[in-house]
Enzyme design. Structure first.
Site, short mmCIF file in Angstrom:
data_model
loop_
_atom_site.label_atom_id
_atom_site.label_comp_id
_atom_site.label_asym_id
_atom_site.label_seq_id
_atom_site.Cartn_x
_atom_site.Cartn_y
_atom_site.Cartn_z
N ASP A 66 -1.31 3.66 -1.39
CA ASP A 66 -1.14 4.32 -0.32
C ASP A 66 -0.06 4.16 -0.73
OD1 ASP A 66 -1.20 4.81 2.14
OD2 ASP A 66 -0.17 3.51 3.19
N ASP A 115 2.75 6.53 2.76
CA ASP A 115 3.41 6.33 3.65
C ASP A 115 3.32 4.66 4.44
OD1 ASP A 115 4.69 8.92 5.00
OD2 ASP A 115 2.13 9.18 3.90
#
Length: 220
Positions: A8, A10
């Site tokens: 992922d 952020d």
């Protein structure tokens, strides 16, 4: 055999919360509204810009001003993507170790490509990242399996050869839905009332250093 490592973005690979906080507080000051603390904004970043705007202005998406403020926020953020954004401490070492082992790594994010791709360029990761899957590349975003499956397809890698790393429940759900092993990151943008153990990830790490140690062990 661990061939592919997917992140992922952020709150997992990049610490972007300071830039979100700066852009939001700049707008709030113009509307004579009180600034929000970094710690408040941090817990909302993984929920996207809508959640950050909702937090800052105290309005829901149904409010007549919401869309205009969201678009203004996104435009300002696009102009200042990496003023304070950086890899989490120790993450550059993790990536270097992955590359030294001959593994490929990529990104599967719900952050639109309008922001993701220029951000990777500015941070100096675009040439190192083997794939970057954004919501505008798929029909169904996370927690659906489609983004992870598309990443595997583009990398010519079986799901069983990969692992997905994230800091949000939907990341773990997406990995599970795709049939891929998962790692949950306790250092990420997790709300105080969130119990990461409830996500049922295959592994949990407390720092990038812990992540590197785990990936080394899983790659042995």
């Amino acid at each position: 055999m661990l061939k592919t490592i997917l992140f992922d973005l952020d709150g997992t690979l990049l610490d972007t919360a300071a830039d979100f906080t700066r852009v939001l507080n700049g707008m709030l000051a113009e509307h004579n509204l009180p600034a929000r603390q970094y710690s408040e904004v941090r817990t909302q970043v993984s929920n996207g810009a809508r959640a950050v705007v909702e937090l800052g202005f105290g309005i829901t998406p149904e409010h007549p001003d919401f869309q205009a403020r969201l678009e203004a926020f996104l435009d300002r953020y696009a102009d200042n993507l990496a003023d304070e954004t950086s890899l989490f401490e120790g993450m550059d070492t993790v990536l270097a170790e992955i590359e030294q082992r001959g593994q490929q790594w990529g990104i599967v994010t719900n952050k639109p490509s309008r922001f993701t791709l220029p951000l990777l360029e500015q941070i100096g990761l675009a040439e190192r990242c083997a794939v970057a899957i954004c919501p505008d590349h798929v029909t169904h975003r996370k927690p659906h399996a489609e983004p992870i499956l598309l990443a595997c397809s583009q990398l010519n890698s079986a799901v069983s050869e990969g692992i997905y790393i994230g800091d949000h429940l939907r990341d773990i759900e997406s990995g599970r839905n795709a049939g891929m092993a998962t790692i949950a990151c306790r250092y990420g943008y997790i709300a105080e009332d969130e119990n990461i153990e409830d996500w049922q990830a295959d592994h949990i790490v407390d720092s990038a250093q812990d992540l590197g140690t785990l990936l080394t062990r899983l790659s042995a």
